[in-house]
Design a protein around this motif. Structure first.
Motif, PDB file in Angstrom:
ATOM      1  N   TYR A 184      67.059  11.308  53.898  1.00 30.39           N
ATOM      2  CA  TYR A 184      67.958  11.387  55.048  1.00 30.39           C
ATOM      3  C   TYR A 184      69.251  10.637  54.766  1.00 30.39           C
ATOM      4  O   TYR A 184      70.338  11.135  55.035  1.00 30.39           O
ATOM      5  CB  TYR A 184      67.257  10.815  56.279  1.00 30.39           C
ATOM      6  N   VAL A 185      69.125   9.444  54.200  1.00 23.82           N
ATOM      7  CA  VAL A 185      70.311   8.635  53.904  1.00 23.82           C
ATOM      8  C   VAL A 185      71.170   9.303  52.837  1.00 23.82           C
ATOM      9  O   VAL A 185      72.395   9.383  52.961  1.00 23.82           O
ATOM     10  CB  VAL A 185      69.899   7.212  53.471  1.00 23.82           C
ATOM     11  N   SER A 186      70.544   9.808  51.780  1.00 22.47           N
ATOM     12  CA  SER A 186      71.318  10.420  50.694  1.00 22.47           C
ATOM     13  C   SER A 186      71.972  11.720  51.157  1.00 22.47           C
ATOM     14  O   SER A 186      73.095  12.021  50.763  1.00 22.47           O
ATOM     15  CB  SER A 186      70.441  10.665  49.474  1.00 22.47           C
ATOM     16  N   LYS A 187      71.308  12.479  52.022  1.00 23.32           N
ATOM     17  CA  LYS A 187      71.914  13.712  52.532  1.00 23.32           C
ATOM     18  C   LYS A 187      73.105  13.376  53.419  1.00 23.32           C
ATOM     19  O   LYS A 187      74.140  14.037  53.351  1.00 23.32           O
ATOM     20  CB  LYS A 187      70.890  14.519  53.318  1.00 23.32           C
ATOM     21  N   GLY A 188      72.967  12.337  54.239  1.00 17.37           N
ATOM     22  CA  GLY A 188      74.079  11.926  55.099  1.00 17.37           C
ATOM     23  C   GLY A 188      75.284  11.498  54.294  1.00 17.37           C
ATOM     24  O   GLY A 188      76.425  11.867  54.608  1.00 17.37           O
ATOM     25  N   SER A 189      75.062  10.740  53.233  1.00 18.17           N
ATOM     26  CA  SER A 189      76.191  10.307  52.412  1.00 18.17           C
ATOM     27  C   SER A 189      76.802  11.487  51.651  1.00 18.17           C
ATOM     28  O   SER A 189      78.020  11.536  51.454  1.00 18.17           O
ATOM     29  CB  SER A 189      75.766   9.207  51.438  1.00 18.17           C
ATOM     30  N   ALA A 190      75.992  12.450  51.262  1.00 15.75           N
ATOM     31  CA  ALA A 190      76.524  13.640  50.581  1.00 15.75           C
ATOM     32  C   ALA A 190      77.375  14.470  51.532  1.00 15.75           C
ATOM     33  O   ALA A 190      78.422  14.988  51.142  1.00 15.75           O
ATOM     34  CB  ALA A 190      75.379  14.485  50.027  1.00 15.75           C
ATOM     35  N   ILE A 191      76.949  14.574  52.782  1.00 15.59           N
ATOM     36  CA  ILE A 191      77.730  15.335  53.770  1.00 15.59           C
ATOM     37  C   ILE A 191      79.057  14.643  54.033  1.00 15.59           C
ATOM     38  O   ILE A 191      80.106  15.294  54.113  1.00 15.59           O
ATOM     39  CB  ILE A 191      76.921  15.510  55.065  1.00 15.59           C
ATOM     40  N   LYS A 192      79.032  13.321  54.147  1.00 15.18           N
ATOM     41  CA  LYS A 192      80.277  12.570  54.372  1.00 15.18           C
ATOM     42  C   LYS A 192      81.224  12.741  53.192  1.00 15.18           C
ATOM     43  O   LYS A 192      82.433  12.896  53.376  1.00 15.18           O
ATOM     44  CB  LYS A 192      79.978  11.091  54.597  1.00 15.18           C
ATOM     45  N   ALA A 193      80.698  12.703  51.979  1.00 12.52           N
ATOM     46  CA  ALA A 193      81.542  12.875  50.789  1.00 12.52           C
ATOM     47  C   ALA A 193      82.157  14.274  50.770  1.00 12.52           C
ATOM     48  O   ALA A 193      83.331  14.439  50.411  1.00 12.52           O
ATOM     49  CB  ALA A 193      80.722  12.633  49.524  1.00 12.52           C
ATOM     50  N   GLU A 194      81.391  15.282  51.166  1.00 14.58           N
ATOM     51  CA  GLU A 194      81.907  16.651  51.214  1.00 14.58           C
ATOM     52  C   GLU A 194      83.016  16.780  52.258  1.00 14.58           C
ATOM     53  O   GLU A 194      84.036  17.430  52.014  1.00 14.58           O
ATOM     54  CB  GLU A 194      80.771  17.628  51.533  1.00 14.58           C
ATOM     55  N   GLN A 195      82.831  16.142  53.411  1.00 23.33           N
ATOM     56  CA  GLN A 195      83.872  16.179  54.449  1.00 23.33           C
ATOM     57  C   GLN A 195      85.144  15.505  53.965  1.00 23.33           C
ATOM     58  O   GLN A 195      86.247  16.001  54.202  1.00 23.33           O
ATOM     59  CB  GLN A 195      83.374  15.502  55.720  1.00 23.33           C
ATOM     60  N   LYS A 196      85.006  14.372  53.279  1.00 18.32           N
ATOM     61  CA  LYS A 196      86.184  13.683  52.742  1.00 18.32           C
ATOM     62  C   LYS A 196      86.903  14.548  51.714  1.00 18.32           C
ATOM     63  O   LYS A 196      88.131  14.595  51.675  1.00 18.32           O
ATOM     64  CB  LYS A 196      85.788  12.352  52.109  1.00 18.32           C
ATOM     65  N   ARG A 197      86.145  15.250  50.877  1.00 20.08           N
ATOM     66  CA  ARG A 197      86.740  16.112  49.861  1.00 20.08           C
ATOM     67  C   ARG A 197      87.509  17.265  50.517  1.00 20.08           C
ATOM     68  O   ARG A 197      88.641  17.570  50.123  1.00 20.08           O
ATOM     69  CB  ARG A 197      85.654  16.663  48.935  1.00 20.08           C
ATOM     70  N   LYS A 198      86.926  17.879  51.545  1.00 20.85           N
ATOM     71  CA  LYS A 198      87.600  18.971  52.238  1.00 20.85           C
ATOM     72  C   LYS A 198      88.856  18.475  52.941  1.00 20.85           C
ATOM     73  O   LYS A 198      89.898  19.144  52.920  1.00 20.85           O
ATOM     74  CB  LYS A 198      86.658  19.615  53.257  1.00 20.85           C
ATOM     75  N   GLU A 199      88.781  17.296  53.559  1.00 21.40           N
ATOM     76  CA  GLU A 199      89.946  16.734  54.234  1.00 21.40           C
ATOM     77  C   GLU A 199      91.056  16.429  53.231  1.00 21.40           C
ATOM     78  O   GLU A 199      92.236  16.681  53.502  1.00 21.40           O
ATOM     79  CB  GLU A 199      89.543  15.452  54.968  1.00 21.40           C
ATOM     80  N   PHE A 200      90.678  15.927  52.062  1.00 22.02           N
ATOM     81  CA  PHE A 200      91.663  15.637  51.022  1.00 22.02           C
ATOM     82  C   PHE A 200      92.351  16.917  50.553  1.00 22.02           C
ATOM     83  O   PHE A 200      93.569  16.952  50.384  1.00 22.02           O
ATOM     84  CB  PHE A 200      90.991  14.919  49.852  1.00 22.02           C
TER      85      PHE A 200
END
Length: 104
Positions: A55-71
């Motif tokens: 759960y923790v690793s999936k949450g951090s992966a989703i956050k990283a993906e959102q940051k990449r898309k925003e960038f």
């Protein structure tokens, strides 16, 4: 995922160590309900820990993906603004050129 495997191996080694320390001269016929309960408990603990880590690793992966898309979105907006600024500068240069050299 690597951390989960390491934790699982450590718990497995610990359970094997505790089993051999508590069970002297153990044979397969001596397998009773306490042993089965211990095995099921170990599986349950492993699943709980695995679920939390997943759960923790999936949450951090989703956050990283959102940051990449925003960038990427910000980069595209920057390119558009640079194009607009270049277009405005070109138009101003053309207007200045026309004002300096009026045609009669």
């Amino acid at each position: 995922m690597k951390n989960l495997t390491i934790i699982g191996l450590i718990l497995l080694a610990l359970s094997i160590l505790l089993f051999y320390l508590t069970a002297n001269n153990f044979t397969i016929n001596d397998l009773g309900m306490p042993h089965i309960m211990g095995i099921l408990g170990g599986i349950g603990i492993g699943l709980i820990i695995g679920g939390m880590v997943g759960y923790v690793s999936k949450g951090s992966a989703i956050k990283a993906e959102q940051k990449r898309k925003e960038f990427q979105k910000l980069q595209q907006e920057k390119e558009e603004l640079e194009k607009r600024a270049a277009d405005i500068a070109r138009r101003e240069a053309e207007l200045n050129l026309r004002n300096e050299n009026p045609q009669v």
